[in-house]
Design a protein around this motif. Structure first.
Motif, PDB file in Angstrom:
ATOM      1  N   UNK A  77      85.834 -11.675  61.256  1.00 56.71           N
ATOM      2  CA  UNK A  77      86.653 -10.506  61.579  1.00 56.71           C
ATOM      3  C   UNK A  77      87.052  -9.770  60.311  1.00 56.71           C
ATOM      4  N   UNK A  78      87.372 -10.534  59.270  1.00 60.99           N
ATOM      5  CA  UNK A  78      87.701  -9.958  57.970  1.00 60.99           C
ATOM      6  C   UNK A  78      87.596 -11.051  56.921  1.00 60.99           C
ATOM      7  N   UNK A  79      87.638 -10.679  55.668  1.00 56.94           N
ATOM      8  CA  UNK A  79      87.605 -11.643  54.581  1.00 56.94           C
ATOM      9  C   UNK A  79      89.012 -12.179  54.322  1.00 56.94           C
ATOM     10  N   UNK A  80      89.137 -13.465  53.974  1.00 60.47           N
ATOM     11  CA  UNK A  80      90.469 -13.984  53.624  1.00 60.47           C
ATOM     12  C   UNK A  80      90.995 -13.318  52.358  1.00 60.47           C
ATOM     13  N   UNK A  81      92.281 -13.058  52.328  1.00 54.90           N
ATOM     14  CA  UNK A  81      92.922 -12.442  51.175  1.00 54.90           C
ATOM     15  C   UNK A  81      94.246 -13.132  50.927  1.00 54.90           C
ATOM     16  N   UNK A  82      94.629 -13.219  49.668  1.00 54.51           N
ATOM     17  CA  UNK A  82      95.837 -13.953  49.310  1.00 54.51           C
ATOM     18  C   UNK A  82      97.068 -13.427  50.040  1.00 54.51           C
ATOM     19  N   UNK A  83      97.150 -12.123  50.222  1.00 55.56           N
ATOM     20  CA  UNK A  83      98.359 -11.558  50.828  1.00 55.56           C
ATOM     21  C   UNK A  83      98.423 -11.781  52.339  1.00 55.56           C
ATOM     22  N   UNK A  84      97.395 -12.423  52.910  1.00 56.52           N
ATOM     23  CA  UNK A  84      97.452 -12.788  54.330  1.00 56.52           C
ATOM     24  C   UNK A  84      97.652 -14.294  54.520  1.00 56.52           C
ATOM     25  N   UNK A  85      98.086 -14.981  53.477  1.00 53.02           N
ATOM     26  CA  UNK A  85      98.184 -16.446  53.537  1.00 53.02           C
ATOM     27  C   UNK A  85      99.261 -16.924  54.509  1.00 53.02           C
ATOM     28  N   UNK A  86     100.138 -16.037  54.978  1.00 51.01           N
ATOM     29  CA  UNK A  86     101.185 -16.432  55.928  1.00 51.01           C
ATOM     30  C   UNK A  86     100.770 -16.178  57.380  1.00 51.01           C
ATOM     31  N   UNK A  87      99.583 -15.615  57.578  1.00 51.21           N
ATOM     32  CA  UNK A  87      99.143 -15.226  58.924  1.00 51.21           C
ATOM     33  C   UNK A  87      98.368 -16.354  59.594  1.00 51.21           C
ATOM     34  N   UNK A  88      98.859 -16.797  60.756  1.00 49.75           N
ATOM     35  CA  UNK A  88      98.177 -17.821  61.551  1.00 49.75           C
ATOM     36  C   UNK A  88      98.207 -17.407  63.023  1.00 49.75           C
ATOM     37  N   UNK A  89      97.058 -17.558  63.672  1.00 51.59           N
ATOM     38  CA  UNK A  89      96.936 -17.122  65.062  1.00 51.59           C
ATOM     39  C   UNK A  89      96.412 -18.276  65.897  1.00 51.59           C
ATOM     40  N   UNK A  90      97.197 -18.728  66.887  1.00 53.79           N
ATOM     41  CA  UNK A  90      96.771 -19.801  67.785  1.00 53.79           C
ATOM     42  C   UNK A  90      95.983 -19.205  68.945  1.00 53.79           C
ATOM     43  N   UNK A  91      94.803 -19.798  69.217  1.00 50.49           N
ATOM     44  CA  UNK A  91      93.949 -19.323  70.307  1.00 50.49           C
ATOM     45  C   UNK A  91      93.519 -20.517  71.133  1.00 50.49           C
ATOM     46  N   UNK A  92      93.872 -20.532  72.408  1.00 41.30           N
ATOM     47  CA  UNK A  92      93.380 -21.559  73.325  1.00 41.30           C
ATOM     48  C   UNK A  92      92.046 -21.092  73.889  1.00 41.30           C
ATOM     49  N   UNK A  93      90.980 -21.850  73.614  1.00 47.13           N
ATOM     50  CA  UNK A  93      89.662 -21.453  74.079  1.00 47.13           C
ATOM     51  C   UNK A  93      89.604 -21.470  75.605  1.00 47.13           C
ATOM     52  N   UNK A  94      88.890 -20.530  76.195  1.00 49.28           N
ATOM     53  CA  UNK A  94      88.767 -20.536  77.649  1.00 49.28           C
ATOM     54  C   UNK A  94      88.040 -21.774  78.154  1.00 49.28           C
ATOM     55  N   UNK A  95      88.316 -22.160  79.425  1.00 51.87           N
ATOM     56  CA  UNK A  95      87.672 -23.343  79.999  1.00 51.87           C
ATOM     57  C   UNK A  95      86.157 -23.211  79.995  1.00 51.87           C
ATOM     58  N   UNK A  96      85.673 -22.016  80.231  1.00 56.51           N
ATOM     59  CA  UNK A  96      84.227 -21.758  80.209  1.00 56.51           C
ATOM     60  C   UNK A  96      83.952 -20.695  79.141  1.00 56.51           C
ATOM     61  N   UNK A  97      83.788 -21.119  77.897  1.00 56.03           N
ATOM     62  CA  UNK A  97      83.685 -20.146  76.802  1.00 56.03           C
ATOM     63  C   UNK A  97      82.372 -19.382  76.759  1.00 56.03           C
ATOM     64  N   UNK A  98      81.335 -19.875  77.480  1.00 52.92           N
ATOM     65  CA  UNK A  98      80.057 -19.188  77.475  1.00 52.92           C
ATOM     66  C   UNK A  98      79.508 -19.024  76.070  1.00 52.92           C
ATOM     67  N   UNK A  99      78.956 -17.858  75.795  1.00 56.20           N
ATOM     68  CA  UNK A  99      78.409 -17.589  74.458  1.00 56.20           C
ATOM     69  C   UNK A  99      79.434 -16.937  73.541  1.00 56.20           C
TER      70      UNK A  99
END
Length: 511
Positions: A311-333
């Protein structure tokens, strides 16, 4: 004119081509890390309904002999055990199961051990066991049947609630490749301290949702088989990567929704960590560049800790950003989980959906990234100093030290890091600066004295190397050294050579 290659390829029947026995060798070369392999075994225990899991290192004096993973799950009868020990063995996985491919037990185990034994018992069936020996597995698919008497003896070793009482499973590794070949001189103790610490952090992080429950525990223990002495016996603590005491931004966490045509709505639980945190929950994942980004969960099991998935390259100024994602039961492709359950491959469909992801109030995902960046920059301003970007540290410096440096100092982007290594130099020199290879070279002659007689490694002498990096990193950030800098280099050289020789004299006197 027609182009036949555009149409379906016609076939004339089929032929069965079973895998060569050497497939077992390929299976054991999946690149499993030690902690990832053990976590895969614990996943099986969780799927079996275990409440207690014991990871048991067995030693005989200074020599490590075996590693066992013991659980009080529902156990397996002989038919289920045969399926479990079959490569790609077919079984029906429950909707909330952590297992997926039918290869984890075998590939995780044989990646690290020359033999794996599985012994299991249920409330209604007798104890049974199977054993794969890598030396024979690569030439045939014959799996050994464990003598029933020995199988029962192994189960009995862990009965009376340690943890097996009525049912359970023991997975035993022999010939573990990572174990020190010679345990003398404290090598075994150092290995256990280092390995168990990393293992506890890994399990605590990736299984934190399970460990947070009152009815599930993981214990790591070390026992001397000759004397029965228990050297270590402690429970793994959950490490919630979102377990900050106070959020870094008053408007977060917030939920964004990304709409993927193939799987529907995916919720992004966006968090901003507290700046300058020293909590293990924050620092357990790599460096500041590695710990930012998406934390994917599958059935409450963390399968990826950090990373932006193109989605983007990691950068030092985003070191506090964390996003929790629960994968769908049927993730497909849209989402593909690696066999090792140590990462997620997200399709371009997901990254495109992130551009349009929003909250019910209409805020877009980009607003979140800007907020996380603003918290990081404000914290830097409040510290009263603006630190100049530096070339990052590289190979030769302990990862924990590299992480701290990268947390404390902004790094110059897209630049090769500064490596540190030992090499033979003139004994009048303690160090040398190799600008072309961007390396700080330390004199091998003084290494033993610096290490106090301990054996060295790629990341040894972290205190000395950290000081050398702090002293010398600016040298690499200039095209040449001026007269004052050259004088400083000569001054440091003289003092350090004198100190190193004093260390050599102490070693000689002690000897």
């Amino acid at each position: 004119m027609t182009h036949d290659w555009q149409f379906d390829v016609p076939t004339a029947g089929s032929k069965r081509l079973p895998p060569d026995a050497r497939y077992m060798e390929a299976l054991s070369s999946q690149g499993y890390g030690f902690e990832v392999a053990i976590a895969d075994l614990v996943d099986n225990s969780i799927d079996a309904g275990a409440k207690d899991v014991v990871i048991h290192f067995l030693r005989d004096g200074d020599q490590l002999v075996s590693l066992l993973v013991v659980d009080d799950g529902k156990g397996m009868d002989e038919a289920a055990l045969d399926i479990a020990m079959t490569v790609g063995g077919r079984r029906d996985y429950a909707a909330d199961a952590l297992g997926m491919f039918g290869t984890g037990l075998k590939s995780a185990s044989l990646s690290h051990a020359s033999a794996v034994t599985v012994v299991s018992t249920t409330k209604r069936t007798r104890t049974a066991g199977r054993r794969w020996v890598m030396e024979r597995a690569v030439s045939s698919f014959d799996c050994d049947i464990v003598e029933p008497e020995y199988a029962q003896k192994l189960i009995d070793r862990y009965d009376s609630g340690r943890p097996i009482e009525w049912q359970g499973t023991v997975v035993r590794w022999d010939g573990v490749k990572d174990f020190p070949k010679h345990g003398g001189g404290g090598q075994t103790d150092r290995y256990l301290h280092r390995t168990i610490n990393k293992l506890g952090l890994h399990l605590g992080l990736h299984l934190h949702r399970f460990l947070a429950r009152e009815d599930f525990n993981i214990t790591i223990a070390v026992e001397d088989v000759r004397t029965g002495t228990i050297y270590m016996n402690f429970g793994v603590e959950p490490l919630n990567p979102f377990g900050y005491p106070v959020p870094g931004h008053p408007e977060y966490p917030r939920k964004f929704t990304a709409s993927l045509p193939s799987v529907g709505a995916v919720t992004l639980d966006a968090h901003v960590w507290t700046p300058k945190s020293n909590l293990d929950e924050y620092k357990a994942v790599g460096s500041g560049m590695e710990r930012q980004g998406f934390y994917f969960y599958r059935n409450n099991r963390l399968v990826q800790a950090g990373g932006w998935n193109n989605f983007r390259q990691p950068e030092q100024h985003l070191s506090l950003a964390r996003v929790a994602v629960n994968l769908p039961d049927r993730p497909g492709d849209a989402f593909r989980l690696t066999v090792k359950k140590a990462g997620v491959e997200a399709s371009p469909e997901f990254t495109s959906a992130l551009e349009e992801a929003s909250t019910p109030a209409g805020d877009v995902f980009l607003d979140y990234l800007n907020a996380a960046e603003g918290v990081y920059r404000d914290a830097r301003k409040r510290s009263g100093t603006t630190r100049k970007p530096v070339l990052p540290p590289g190979e030769g410096l302990d990862p924990a030290v590299r992480e701290t440096i990268e947390d404390e100092l902004p790094t110059i982007p897209h630049e090769e890091p500064i490596a540190l290594r030992w090499q033979r130099l003139d004994n009048e020199l303690f160090f040398d600066v190799d600008r072309d290879d961007r390396t700080i070279v330390l004199n091998q002659h003084y290494r033993t004295a610096i290490l106090g007689g301990r054996s060295g490694g790629a990341n040894d002498a972290p205190l000395l190397k950290s000081l050398m990096y702090v002293l010398l990193h600016q040298v690499f950030e200039k095209e040449y050294s001026g007269s004052r800098e050259k004088d400083n280099l000569q001054l440091w050289q003289s003092i350090l050579v004198s100190a190193a020789r004093a260390e050599l004299d102490r070693v000689a006197d002690d000897g």
